[in-house]
Design a protein around this motif. Sequence first.
Motif, PDB file in Angstrom:
ATOM      1  N   ARG A  49      43.712  48.299  55.825  1.00  0.00           N
ATOM      2  CA  ARG A  49      43.247  48.352  57.207  1.00  0.00           C
ATOM      3  C   ARG A  49      41.946  47.620  57.436  1.00  0.00           C
ATOM      4  O   ARG A  49      41.031  47.629  56.727  1.00  0.00           O
ATOM      5  CB  ARG A  49      43.046  49.965  57.386  1.00  0.00           C
ATOM      6  CG  ARG A  49      42.514  50.371  58.881  1.00  0.00           C
ATOM      7  CD  ARG A  49      42.292  51.862  58.955  1.00  0.00           C
ATOM      8  NE  ARG A  49      41.178  52.480  57.907  1.00  0.00           N
ATOM      9  CZ  ARG A  49      40.048  52.611  57.728  1.00  0.00           C
ATOM     10  NH1 ARG A  49      39.247  52.167  58.837  1.00  0.00           N
ATOM     11  NH2 ARG A  49      39.494  52.952  56.923  1.00  0.00           N
TER      12      ARG A  49
ATOM     13  N   ARG B 281      47.815  50.223  77.684  1.00  0.00           N
ATOM     14  CA  ARG B 281      48.052  50.857  76.356  1.00  0.00           C
ATOM     15  C   ARG B 281      47.821  52.393  76.285  1.00  0.00           C
ATOM     16  O   ARG B 281      47.253  52.815  77.048  1.00  0.00           O
ATOM     17  CB  ARG B 281      47.122  50.090  75.268  1.00  0.00           C
ATOM     18  CG  ARG B 281      47.000  48.762  75.358  1.00  0.00           C
ATOM     19  CD  ARG B 281      45.896  48.021  74.527  1.00  0.00           C
ATOM     20  NE  ARG B 281      46.400  48.331  73.064  1.00  0.00           N
ATOM     21  CZ  ARG B 281      45.590  48.328  72.125  1.00  0.00           C
ATOM     22  NH1 ARG B 281      44.151  48.642  72.413  1.00  0.00           N
ATOM     23  NH2 ARG B 281      45.927  48.442  70.787  1.00  0.00           N
TER      24      ARG B 281
ATOM     25  N   ALA C 194      43.056  49.005  67.240  1.00  0.00           N
ATOM     26  CA  ALA C 194      43.738  50.469  66.905  1.00  0.00           C
ATOM     27  C   ALA C 194      42.922  51.573  66.807  1.00  0.00           C
ATOM     28  O   ALA C 194      43.285  52.679  66.612  1.00  0.00           O
ATOM     29  CB  ALA C 194      44.579  50.226  65.501  1.00  0.00           C
ATOM     30  N   GLY C 195      41.540  51.177  67.023  1.00  0.00           N
ATOM     31  CA  GLY C 195      40.735  52.284  67.204  1.00  0.00           C
ATOM     32  C   GLY C 195      39.314  51.585  67.026  1.00  0.00           C
ATOM     33  O   GLY C 195      39.098  50.461  67.233  1.00  0.00           O
TER      34      GLY C 195
ATOM     35  N   LEU D 114      44.769  55.426  69.988  1.00  0.00           N
ATOM     36  CA  LEU D 114      43.562  54.964  69.249  1.00  0.00           C
ATOM     37  C   LEU D 114      43.073  55.702  68.520  1.00  0.00           C
ATOM     38  O   LEU D 114      42.526  57.096  68.818  1.00  0.00           O
ATOM     39  CB  LEU D 114      42.804  54.315  70.322  1.00  0.00           C
ATOM     40  CG  LEU D 114      43.353  53.539  71.138  1.00  0.00           C
ATOM     41  CD1 LEU D 114      42.565  52.764  72.321  1.00  0.00           C
ATOM     42  CD2 LEU D 114      44.158  52.195  70.429  1.00  0.00           C
ATOM     43  N   GLU D 115      42.674  55.528  67.141  1.00  0.00           N
ATOM     44  CA  GLU D 115      41.813  56.346  66.125  1.00  0.00           C
ATOM     45  C   GLU D 115      40.502  56.322  66.468  1.00  0.00           C
ATOM     46  O   GLU D 115      39.947  55.166  66.996  1.00  0.00           O
ATOM     47  CB  GLU D 115      42.142  55.934  64.804  1.00  0.00           C
ATOM     48  CG  GLU D 115      43.428  56.494  64.514  1.00  0.00           C
ATOM     49  CD  GLU D 115      43.729  56.167  63.118  1.00  0.00           C
ATOM     50  OE1 GLU D 115      44.579  56.927  62.468  1.00  0.00           O
ATOM     51  OE2 GLU D 115      43.301  55.454  62.265  1.00  0.00           O
TER      52      GLU D 115
ATOM     53  N   PRO E 115      46.452  47.446  61.155  1.00  0.00           N
ATOM     54  CA  PRO E 115      45.636  48.033  61.837  1.00  0.00           C
ATOM     55  C   PRO E 115      44.278  47.464  62.158  1.00  0.00           C
ATOM     56  O   PRO E 115      43.590  47.209  61.246  1.00  0.00           O
ATOM     57  CB  PRO E 115      45.639  49.524  61.612  1.00  0.00           C
ATOM     58  CG  PRO E 115      46.254  49.367  60.344  1.00  0.00           C
ATOM     59  CD  PRO E 115      46.958  48.250  60.252  1.00  0.00           C
TER      60      PRO E 115
ATOM     61  N   HIS F  35      40.565  47.909  63.430  1.00  0.00           N
ATOM     62  CA  HIS F  35      39.739  48.631  64.282  1.00  0.00           C
ATOM     63  C   HIS F  35      38.399  47.949  64.588  1.00  0.00           C
ATOM     64  O   HIS F  35      38.140  47.046  63.784  1.00  0.00           O
ATOM     65  CB  HIS F  35      39.428  49.992  63.265  1.00  0.00           C
ATOM     66  CG  HIS F  35      40.583  50.902  63.202  1.00  0.00           C
ATOM     67  ND1 HIS F  35      40.456  52.296  63.437  1.00  0.00           N
ATOM     68  CD2 HIS F  35      41.795  50.673  62.433  1.00  0.00           C
ATOM     69  CE1 HIS F  35      41.615  52.698  63.057  1.00  0.00           C
ATOM     70  NE2 HIS F  35      42.130  51.870  62.488  1.00  0.00           N
TER      71      HIS F  35
ATOM     72  N   ARG G  95      47.297  38.099  65.359  1.00  0.00           N
ATOM     73  CA  ARG G  95      48.367  38.816  65.319  1.00  0.00           C
ATOM     74  C   ARG G  95      49.723  37.885  65.661  1.00  0.00           C
ATOM     75  O   ARG G  95      50.870  38.323  65.081  1.00  0.00           O
ATOM     76  CB  ARG G  95      48.387  39.859  66.255  1.00  0.00           C
ATOM     77  CG  ARG G  95      47.409  41.030  66.172  1.00  0.00           C
ATOM     78  CD  ARG G  95      47.387  42.036  67.201  1.00  0.00           C
ATOM     79  NE  ARG G  95      46.790  43.164  66.735  1.00  0.00           N
ATOM     80  CZ  ARG G  95      45.808  43.947  67.438  1.00  0.00           C
ATOM     81  NH1 ARG G  95      45.522  43.606  68.670  1.00  0.00           N
ATOM     82  NH2 ARG G  95      45.370  45.044  67.033  1.00  0.00           N
TER      83      ARG G  95
END
Length: 291
Positions: free
Chosen positions: A117, A231, A203-204, A236-237, A184, A186, A151
């Motif tokens: 991560r 989105r 992702a967060g 989202l974290e 992910p 962040h 990505r």
Amino acid sequence: MKYAVIAPVAAGVTADGPWMAGFARHLEDCGFESIVAVEHTVLMAHYTSVYPYDPSGRVELAADCPVPDPLELLAFLAGQTRELGLATGVLVLPNHHPVVLAKRIASLDALSGGRLRLAVGMGWLREEVRACGAPFEARGRRADEQIELMRLLWQDHPDGVTFHGEFFDVDYAMCYPKPLRPIPIHIGGHTLAAARRAGRLGAGLQPLGVSGADLTRLVTAMRAAATATGRDAAALELSLGHLVTKIDAARSDRLAELGADRIVLAMPPTADLTEAKDALSACAQRLGLSR
């Protein structure tokens, strides 16, 4: 709730292989989700930049503190553990070329069985970013391209990846191996720009050291940016910080009420491995993690 622990870089032990292997294995045995590796490619003997996470404006690390490359450290620890998550927190994105970084990240994720991560930041130490060859003032726009290009390289493109941006140009690039699953990413930081980037691209959000109204403002900005770009804001974290020696179930519950999905715990800066393990064991017991 997921609980991550930052490798105790200030203790000067993170380049000590046996120490870190014992620390990571104990984290895994205690039931923590992941270990977090910080980054400074270089620290400066003299600098004028202001460290934003301490009232003094000075970072707590001495310029000669050993700070191993986070991906190299996590690769080493992947071989010492079975399922412990491997995280950066934060990787200083402007210090890296995205094509080379995409290869390193995908390789580590594939070799570790999909345990990686990323938490990335823009960097606060102007002198460090400049030493790595990136324009400090443009690091935000550059980061957007870096994330997009990485990505693309992690996806399958039969004719390769072609990308032409303000900072990076690539034609027909094939990058293998691929990560085992979407990595992910962040976004770390305490600014509205970081929160909006998390909403648009991440992702967060990992806004360590932010609380109260400032935290609410960042989370609101992240979710608004996600919604504005189509989105799922709810996916989202949010990763918030605390201390290994202070966290307990009640404090964890309060952070959950603020929306936290993960708590990233800082260690006391001890070089005594037995003392560090005891602190982790006591923390795991308070949180009901012990196996």
